[in-house]
Scaffold this motif. Structure first.
Motif, PDB file in Angstrom:
ATOM      1  N   ASP A 286       0.859  -1.238  -0.096  1.00 47.03           N
ATOM      2  CA  ASP A 286       0.114  -0.007   0.185  1.00 47.03           C
ATOM      3  C   ASP A 286       0.876   1.223  -0.196  1.00 47.03           C
ATOM      4  N   ASP A 287       0.545   2.132  -0.983  1.00 43.88           N
ATOM      5  CA  ASP A 287       1.350   3.420  -1.071  1.00 43.88           C
ATOM      6  C   ASP A 287       0.917   4.691  -0.531  1.00 43.88           C
ATOM      7  N   ARG A 288      -0.395   4.314   0.106  1.00 47.01           N
ATOM      8  CA  ARG A 288      -1.002   5.344   0.871  1.00 47.01           C
ATOM      9  C   ARG A 288      -0.729   5.481   2.386  1.00 47.01           C
ATOM     10  N   LEU A 289      -0.272   4.403   2.634  1.00 44.57           N
ATOM     11  CA  LEU A 289       0.252   4.408   4.192  1.00 44.57           C
ATOM     12  C   LEU A 289       1.572   4.684   4.432  1.00 44.57           C
ATOM     13  N   ASN A 290       1.753   5.680   5.478  1.00 46.23           N
ATOM     14  CA  ASN A 290       3.241   5.977   5.773  1.00 46.23           C
ATOM     15  C   ASN A 290       3.739   4.902   6.625  1.00 46.23           C
ATOM     16  N   GLY A 291       5.192   5.213   6.804  1.00 43.93           N
ATOM     17  CA  GLY A 291       5.914   4.241   7.457  1.00 43.93           C
ATOM     18  C   GLY A 291       5.499   4.031   8.905  1.00 43.93           C
ATOM     19  N   TRP A 292       5.074   4.756   9.784  1.00 43.42           N
ATOM     20  CA  TRP A 292       4.579   4.533  10.827  1.00 43.42           C
ATOM     21  C   TRP A 292       3.174   3.796  10.945  1.00 43.42           C
ATOM     22  N   ALA A 293       2.303   4.359   9.990  1.00 39.33           N
ATOM     23  CA  ALA A 293       1.241   3.082   9.860  1.00 39.33           C
ATOM     24  C   ALA A 293       1.418   1.825   9.690  1.00 39.33           C
ATOM     25  N   LYS A 294       2.163   1.906   8.584  1.00 43.85           N
ATOM     26  CA  LYS A 294       2.769   0.256   8.285  1.00 43.85           C
ATOM     27  C   LYS A 294       3.449  -0.386   9.544  1.00 43.85           C
ATOM     28  N   ALA A 295       4.168   0.353  10.114  1.00 45.21           N
ATOM     29  CA  ALA A 295       4.982  -0.534  11.257  1.00 45.21           C
ATOM     30  C   ALA A 295       3.840  -0.777  12.221  1.00 45.21           C
ATOM     31  N   GLY A 296       2.769   0.329  12.447  1.00 44.26           N
ATOM     32  CA  GLY A 296       1.887   0.080  13.409  1.00 44.26           C
ATOM     33  C   GLY A 296       0.921  -1.258  13.052  1.00 44.26           C
TER      34      GLY A 296
END
Length: 112
Positions: A43-53
Motif C-alpha cells: 500500500d502506497d497510501r500508508l506512511n511508514g509509521w502506519a505500516k509499522a503499527g
C-alpha cells in the motif's frame, strides 16, 4: 511400555475429519496472514509509521489484528490485488505483442 498405544482404528472417522478441518483452517489463516503483511507493504497510501503499527498489531495480536485489518482495509486490499494482476497481464500482453512482431527469421533458423 506403560503408555497406551493409539491405533488407527481407535481414532473415529469424525475425529479425522475434525482434525483435517482444523488443519485446513490453520493453513488458511497463515495464508491470510501473509497476504495481509504483503498488502501492508504494497500500500502506497500508508506512511511508514502506519505500516509499522499494522505490522506490530498483526504480529502481537495475530487473530484480532488480521480480522481488524481485513474488516477495515479489506476492500482496498482487493482493489490493490486487482490492480497488480491487471498490470502483470498488461506487461505479459505487451511482451507477447513485442515478441510476435519481431522478425522471425532473426530468431529462428531453418532446419537442414
Amino acid at each position: 511400555m506403560n503408555g497406551s498405544v493409539s491405533l488407527a482404528y481407535d481414532y473415529p472417522i469424525l475425529g479425522v475429519f475434525w482434525t483435517m478441518f482444523l488443519l485446513f483452517l490453520w493453513v488458511m489463516w497463515f495464508v491470510l496472514l501473509f497476504h495481509v503483511i504483503a498488502d501492508v507493504f504494497r500500500d502506497d497510501r500508508l506512511n511508514g509509521w502506519a505500516k509499522a503499527g499494522w505490522i506490530v498489531f498483526v504480529l502481537v495480536l495475530p487473530f484480532l489484528g488480521v480480522l481488524v485489518y481485513v474488516a477495515v482495509r479489506g476492500r482496498g486490499m482487493g482493489r490493490r490485488k486487482m490492480t497488480e494482476a491487471e498490470a502483470q497481464r498488461d506487461a505479459f500482453d505487451a511482451y507477447i505483442r513485442r515478441t510476435a512482431a519481431s522478425d522471425p527469421a532473426s530468431t529462428t533458423r531453418p532446419m537442414r
